[in-house]
Scaffold this motif. Sequence first.
Motif, mmCIF file in Angstrom:
data_model
loop_
_atom_site.group_PDB
_atom_site.id
_atom_site.type_symbol
_atom_site.label_atom_id
_atom_site.label_comp_id
_atom_site.label_asym_id
_atom_site.label_seq_id
_atom_site.Cartn_x
_atom_site.Cartn_y
_atom_site.Cartn_z
ATOM 1 N N ALA A 171 -10.845 22.532 5.690
ATOM 2 C CA ALA A 171 -9.455 21.694 5.053
ATOM 3 C C ALA A 171 -9.437 21.269 3.881
ATOM 4 O O ALA A 171 -11.077 22.182 3.185
ATOM 5 N N THR A 172 -9.198 21.650 2.468
ATOM 6 C CA THR A 172 -8.843 21.258 1.460
ATOM 7 C C THR A 172 -8.499 20.072 0.559
ATOM 8 O O THR A 172 -7.345 19.673 1.627
ATOM 9 N N LEU A 173 -8.676 19.282 -0.194
ATOM 10 C CA LEU A 173 -8.270 17.498 -0.390
ATOM 11 C C LEU A 173 -8.064 17.968 -1.767
ATOM 12 O O LEU A 173 -9.118 18.402 -2.526
ATOM 13 N N GLU A 174 -6.831 17.056 -2.063
ATOM 14 C CA GLU A 174 -6.572 16.625 -3.707
ATOM 15 C C GLU A 174 -6.143 15.219 -3.785
ATOM 16 O O GLU A 174 -5.620 14.818 -2.653
ATOM 17 N N GLN A 175 -7.006 15.301 -4.511
ATOM 18 C CA GLN A 175 -7.079 13.041 -4.518
ATOM 19 C C GLN A 175 -5.930 12.936 -5.102
ATOM 20 O O GLN A 175 -6.312 13.367 -5.896
ATOM 21 N N VAL A 176 -5.183 11.496 -5.413
ATOM 22 C CA VAL A 176 -4.054 11.080 -6.235
ATOM 23 C C VAL A 176 -4.873 9.997 -7.346
ATOM 24 O O VAL A 176 -5.939 9.678 -6.747
ATOM 25 N N SER A 177 -4.264 10.052 -7.976
ATOM 26 C CA SER A 177 -4.976 8.651 -9.037
ATOM 27 C C SER A 177 -4.932 7.273 -8.700
ATOM 28 O O SER A 177 -4.262 7.082 -8.663
ATOM 29 N N PRO A 178 -6.533 7.192 -8.842
ATOM 30 C CA PRO A 178 -6.945 5.422 -8.304
ATOM 31 C C PRO A 178 -5.107 4.337 -8.336
ATOM 32 O O PRO A 178 -5.048 4.570 -10.293
ATOM 33 N N SER A 179 -5.206 3.613 -8.511
ATOM 34 C CA SER A 179 -4.202 2.389 -7.810
ATOM 35 C C SER A 179 -4.499 1.688 -7.030
ATOM 36 O O SER A 179 -5.329 1.322 -5.632
ATOM 37 N N ALA A 180 -4.292 0.430 -7.201
ATOM 38 C CA ALA A 180 -4.320 -0.870 -6.730
ATOM 39 C C ALA A 180 -3.349 -0.882 -6.158
ATOM 40 O O ALA A 180 -3.840 -2.042 -5.426
ATOM 41 N N ASP A 181 -2.218 -0.661 -6.516
ATOM 42 C CA ASP A 181 -1.170 -1.309 -5.477
ATOM 43 C C ASP A 181 -0.856 -0.090 -4.117
ATOM 44 O O ASP A 181 -0.523 1.618 -4.629
ATOM 45 N N LEU A 182 -1.071 -0.373 -2.769
ATOM 46 C CA LEU A 182 -1.146 0.191 -2.118
ATOM 47 C C LEU A 182 0.670 1.084 -1.930
ATOM 48 O O LEU A 182 0.591 2.452 -1.154
ATOM 49 N N LYS A 183 1.963 0.788 -2.393
ATOM 50 C CA LYS A 183 2.973 1.229 -2.249
ATOM 51 C C LYS A 183 3.815 2.589 -3.435
ATOM 52 O O LYS A 183 3.682 3.089 -2.646
ATOM 53 N N HIS A 235 -4.498 21.298 4.439
ATOM 54 C CA HIS A 235 -4.592 20.663 3.319
ATOM 55 C C HIS A 235 -4.039 19.510 2.901
ATOM 56 O O HIS A 235 -2.981 18.271 3.526
ATOM 57 N N ILE A 236 -5.000 18.313 2.618
ATOM 58 C CA ILE A 236 -4.260 17.026 2.543
ATOM 59 C C ILE A 236 -4.323 16.476 1.219
ATOM 60 O O ILE A 236 -4.989 16.712 0.285
ATOM 61 N N VAL A 237 -3.235 15.789 1.044
ATOM 62 C CA VAL A 237 -3.473 14.937 -0.082
ATOM 63 C C VAL A 237 -3.395 13.059 0.061
ATOM 64 O O VAL A 237 -3.055 12.182 1.235
ATOM 65 N N GLY A 238 -4.385 13.013 -1.047
ATOM 66 C CA GLY A 238 -5.372 11.920 -0.274
ATOM 67 C C GLY A 238 -5.407 10.998 -1.380
ATOM 68 O O GLY A 238 -5.785 11.292 -1.848
ATOM 69 N N SER A 239 -5.878 9.548 0.298
ATOM 70 C CA SER A 239 -5.686 8.329 -1.525
ATOM 71 C C SER A 239 -7.102 8.699 -1.850
ATOM 72 O O SER A 239 -8.167 9.353 -0.957
ATOM 73 N N THR A 240 -7.767 7.433 -2.608
ATOM 74 C CA THR A 240 -9.258 7.743 -3.096
ATOM 75 C C THR A 240 -10.368 5.743 -1.908
ATOM 76 O O THR A 240 -11.073 6.614 -2.141
ATOM 77 N N VAL A 284 -0.501 20.106 5.930
ATOM 78 C CA VAL A 284 0.332 19.663 4.966
ATOM 79 C C VAL A 284 0.484 18.905 5.558
ATOM 80 O O VAL A 284 1.956 18.337 5.851
ATOM 81 N N ASP A 285 -0.512 17.707 4.643
ATOM 82 C CA ASP A 285 -0.207 15.685 5.178
ATOM 83 C C ASP A 285 -0.471 14.814 4.148
ATOM 84 O O ASP A 285 -1.683 15.324 3.507
ATOM 85 N N SER A 286 -0.298 14.058 4.357
ATOM 86 C CA SER A 286 -0.642 12.755 3.492
ATOM 87 C C SER A 286 -1.654 12.087 4.396
ATOM 88 O O SER A 286 -1.347 11.350 5.345
ATOM 89 N N SER A 287 -2.582 11.139 3.385
ATOM 90 C CA SER A 287 -3.540 10.795 4.531
ATOM 91 C C SER A 287 -4.787 9.560 3.823
ATOM 92 O O SER A 287 -4.712 10.173 2.925
ATOM 93 N N SER A 288 -4.611 8.278 4.558
ATOM 94 C CA SER A 288 -5.531 6.996 3.111
ATOM 95 C C SER A 288 -7.801 7.737 4.212
ATOM 96 O O SER A 288 -7.718 7.099 3.637
ATOM 97 N N GLY A 289 -7.317 8.136 5.135
ATOM 98 C CA GLY A 289 -7.801 9.197 5.519
ATOM 99 C C GLY A 289 -8.812 9.439 7.255
ATOM 100 O O GLY A 289 -8.907 10.493 7.433
ATOM 101 N N ILE A 290 -7.887 8.725 7.951
ATOM 102 C CA ILE A 290 -8.134 9.260 9.599
ATOM 103 C C ILE A 290 -7.514 10.063 9.819
ATOM 104 O O ILE A 290 -7.787 10.943 10.240
ATOM 105 N N TYR A 291 -6.038 9.729 9.240
ATOM 106 C CA TYR A 291 -5.246 11.065 9.832
ATOM 107 C C TYR A 291 -5.953 12.300 8.801
ATOM 108 O O TYR A 291 -5.870 14.194 9.993
ATOM 109 N N ALA A 292 -6.381 12.852 7.822
ATOM 110 C CA ALA A 292 -7.208 13.370 7.606
ATOM 111 C C ALA A 292 -7.952 14.665 8.121
ATOM 112 O O ALA A 292 -8.189 15.442 8.018
#
Length: 346
Positions: free
Chosen positions: A97-109, A77-82, A54-62
Amino acid sequence: MHRHYAEAIADPDLIQVERGVVCLRFEIMKVRSALGAVRHLLDAGLVRRGDTLVDSSSGIYAHALALACHRYGMRCHIVGSTTVDRTLRLQLEILGATLEQVSPSADLKLDQNLRVQRVGELLLEHPDYHWMRQYHDGVHYIGYRSVAETVGQELPAGPLTVVGGVGTGASTGALATYLRQSGRDVQLVGIQPFGSVTFGAEHTSDPDMIIAGIGSSIEFRNVRRDLYDRMHWMAFTYARAGAVALLRDSGVFAGLSAGAAYLVARHERYRDPDRTVVFLSPDTGHRYVDAAFDGHEHVPAVDSLAPRTVERVEDLVLPWSATAVLPGSRGAASRDERSERAGARS
C-alpha cells in the motif's frame, strides 16, 4: 485453514466477562468490513483485480483496507492522518500500500477535512481510482452479516442489547440490522465522544479526547440514526478507566472505545438485567499503552461511575451523559441514510 491472514483475524471472539455481559472481541474490527466491501465490489463488477482503491484513514481502516487489497490482488492508496505511526507505516509499505500523510494539525476537524480534500484531488488526477468512502457508503455494512450470524447462534435466546462506538455506523448499525432481520429482539446503544457532530454534541468538548474513531467532527452519511435506541457520550478519563477495568476484570487487552463500551454495557445490564448485553471491542490495547494504561493505578474505580441521564443533547455534561430517547433521531431517516441502506441489504 484460512486462505489469507486477513480472514484469520477478521472474525471476533465472544467472551463472557461477567454474568449477562459479553465482549465481542476483534483483533482489527474493520478488516471484516473491508473484506466484505472489496469482495462485494469485485462480485458486482464495480472494480477489477489490479485496480487502485483509495480512502482516508486515521489508522485502523488503513490497515484493514491494505489487508483486504492484499487478499484480493488490489492496489491500495491511503491518505492518512499524522496518527499513523511507524509500526503501521512499515506494515502498509510491505503490504504494497502507498501512504501519504496530511500536514500535522491539532484540530481534528481540520485533519479530517484535509484528508477528504486530498482524496478529492487524487480522484481528479486519477479518475480510474475507486474511492471506498468508508464514511458514507453502506457497502461497509455487508461484511458484518457473518458476525451477526455468529452472535445470533452463540448467545442464548432472548432479548439482546448491542453496545458499541458509533463511528461510521457500519459495525453497530450492521449488527443491529442483521440481528433484527433474523427476528431477534435487539436494542442498539451507541457511544460517542463529546464534540462529535453525529448526534449533535458539537457544542461540547473534551480537552483530553483521543477516541476520535467512535465519533466525528464532520458528517458521516452512512450512520443510520434511526437504528439507535439510546446514546451515551463519554470522556477520555472514563473510557480509560473502563479499558483498565476490562483488562483487570477479564484479561481482555483492548483500546479506549472498548473501555467506554464496557462501562456502558455494565450500566445497560444493570438497567435491564433480563437482557444479554454484548459490547464491541474493535482493536487491541497496544496503541494506548502510554495514553491509557500507563498510570493505571490512578484511574477511578468503575463501580463508582455512572452517567447523567438527560433528555436533550443541549444538556450534555462531561464526563458521561446518556439519553433515554434521541429527539429527532428515531423514525424517518434522512435521504442520505435511505440511499445507503441498499448496501446493508446486499
